[in-house]
Design an enzyme around this catalytic site. Structure first.
Site: not given
Length: 110
Positions: A60-64
DNA sequence: TTTATGACTTTGC
DNA sequence: AGCAAAGCCATAA
């Protein structure tokens, strides 16, 4: 059998809704916990969003996902805070002198 | 069940 | 603008 049809509880729905929303964040954009909480139907549950990301599957692109200041509060979960910043920079996201995302330019609104 | 904690936000000073 | 305290909601012990 009685009619105890157990549908997904509200929290499970919230959980998966957040996951889907995060996965839909376009490259080069970021969003906030608050925004996700609102989009998920619980404006006061921004903390839960953080909890969900922590428990969510990898990939999941949770860094965004950043907090309202554009700070990378979840950087510790990446093992290396600089890596998270580099990931965002490689997607075209700009930072200010305080390690904060330029929300004016990159904030993604649902 | 009650208490403490947290990848947060808002309000007040 | 920046810091402290309160508010919120779900989980873990």
């Amino acid at each position: 059998m009685t009619e105890r049809v157990k549908q997904n509880s509200a929290k499970e729905e919230f959980y998966f809704r957040i996951l889907e929303l995060v996965s839909k964040i376009p490259k080069g954009k970021v969003t906030t916990y608050k925004n996700l909480a609102i989009a998920g139907g619980k404006p006061r549950s921004s903390r839960l969003v953080g909890w969900i990301l922590n428990k969510s599957p990898l990939g999941l692109p949770c860094h965004r996902v950043v907090n309202r200041n554009g700070e990378l509060t979840g950087k510790f979960a990446f093992g290396d805070s600089q890596m998270m910043k580099k990931l965002l920079e490689s997607e075209g996201i700009e930072f200010d002198s305080k390690e904060r995302v330029n929300l004016t330019k990159h904030l993604w609104i649902f």
